[in-house]
Scaffold this motif. Structure first.
Motif, short mmCIF file in Angstrom:
data_model
loop_
_atom_site.label_atom_id
_atom_site.label_comp_id
_atom_site.label_asym_id
_atom_site.label_seq_id
_atom_site.Cartn_x
_atom_site.Cartn_y
_atom_site.Cartn_z
N HIS A 51 38.91 -6.63 60.70
CA HIS A 51 37.79 -7.15 59.90
C HIS A 51 37.89 -6.59 58.49
CE1 HIS A 51 35.71 -8.96 63.31
NE2 HIS A 51 36.15 -7.92 64.00
N GLY A 106 36.46 -6.77 54.61
CA GLY A 106 35.41 -7.18 53.68
C GLY A 106 35.99 -7.33 52.29
N GLU A 162 35.64 -11.40 55.64
CA GLU A 162 34.19 -11.48 55.52
C GLU A 162 33.82 -11.15 54.09
OE1 GLU A 162 32.39 -9.23 58.75
OE2 GLU A 162 34.16 -9.65 59.98
N GLU A 163 33.10 -12.06 53.45
CA GLU A 163 32.77 -11.87 52.04
C GLU A 163 31.49 -11.06 51.89
OE1 GLU A 163 32.68 -15.66 50.10
OE2 GLU A 163 34.85 -15.70 49.92
N TYR A 164 31.62 -9.95 51.18
CA TYR A 164 30.50 -9.07 50.86
C TYR A 164 30.72 -8.52 49.46
CZ TYR A 164 29.59 -8.87 55.90
OH TYR A 164 29.33 -9.18 57.21
N ARG A 166 27.95 -3.34 49.63
CA ARG A 166 27.68 -3.69 51.03
C ARG A 166 28.93 -3.49 51.89
NH1 ARG A 166 24.82 -3.44 55.26
NH2 ARG A 166 24.78 -5.26 56.58
N ALA A 167 30.09 -3.89 51.38
CA ALA A 167 31.34 -3.73 52.14
C ALA A 167 31.63 -2.25 52.41
CB ALA A 167 32.50 -4.38 51.39
N LEU A 201 33.21 -2.89 59.58
CA LEU A 201 34.40 -3.45 58.95
C LEU A 201 35.51 -2.42 59.10
CD1 LEU A 201 33.20 -4.93 55.52
CD2 LEU A 201 33.92 -6.21 57.53
N ALA A 217 37.86 -2.57 53.50
CA ALA A 217 37.15 -3.30 52.44
C ALA A 217 37.93 -3.19 51.15
CB ALA A 217 35.75 -2.74 52.25
#
Length: 152
Positions: free
Chosen positions: A80, A82, A111-113, A117-118, A127, A130
């Motif tokens: 995962h 980010g 996953e877009e952040y 936040r990431a 995650l 990142a």
């Protein structure tokens, strides 16, 4: 500045200029106007509504395809990752292509952040990795708190 962009920036944990830049780049790339701008307010145009509908369809199609393809082989946990929305469209495609050519069986979930936040999601073990944009002065604090996740 627009309340709409401010709300979007807050929800995505990115700056308002990053939202404006992403909108301008999409409009330039597709040669359309996504929003009408009046009195610091944004309203979705007909082209913008169609773009949203098509983009939503494409994203759902990709998720469905990934589910179908992954279901036919032994389940493996994806990595995962980010990534800020601006980086995901410009920086990451070449990087992910190179990674997949070297590790074709590896599953990667993007996953877009926003960067903040990431970073928080990495520290919460939600995650694995990142890619972030942060000022150098902020990096040591994150690296100290999340040292087991950091790659220098």
């Amino acid at each position: 500045m627009s309340e709409t962009k401010t709300a979007a920036a807050n929800q995505l944990f990115v700056t308002q200029p990053a939202i404006s830049l992403a909108i301008r780049e999409l409009e330039a790339e597709f040669g359309i106007t996504l929003f009408t701008r009046f009195n610091n307010r944004l309203t979705l145009t007909e082209d913008g509504a169609l773009f949203y509908k098509k983009a939503d369809y494409i994203l759902q199609y990709c998720k469905d395809m990934q589910f179908e393809l992954n279901g036919s082989r032994i389940q493996q946990n994806p990595i995962h990752v980010g990534i800020p929305p601006v980086l995901s469209s410009f920086f990451f495609p070449g990087l992910i292509d190179a990674y997949r050519s070297k590790y074709p069986d590896a599953l990667v979930s993007l996953e877009e952040y926003g960067s903040v936040r990431a970073c928080n999601l990495v520290q919460e073990d939600k995650l694995d990795l990142a890619l972030v944009i942060m000022e150098f002065k902020n990096a040591p604090a994150f690296l100290l708190r999340g040292a087991r996740h950091a790659i220098a």
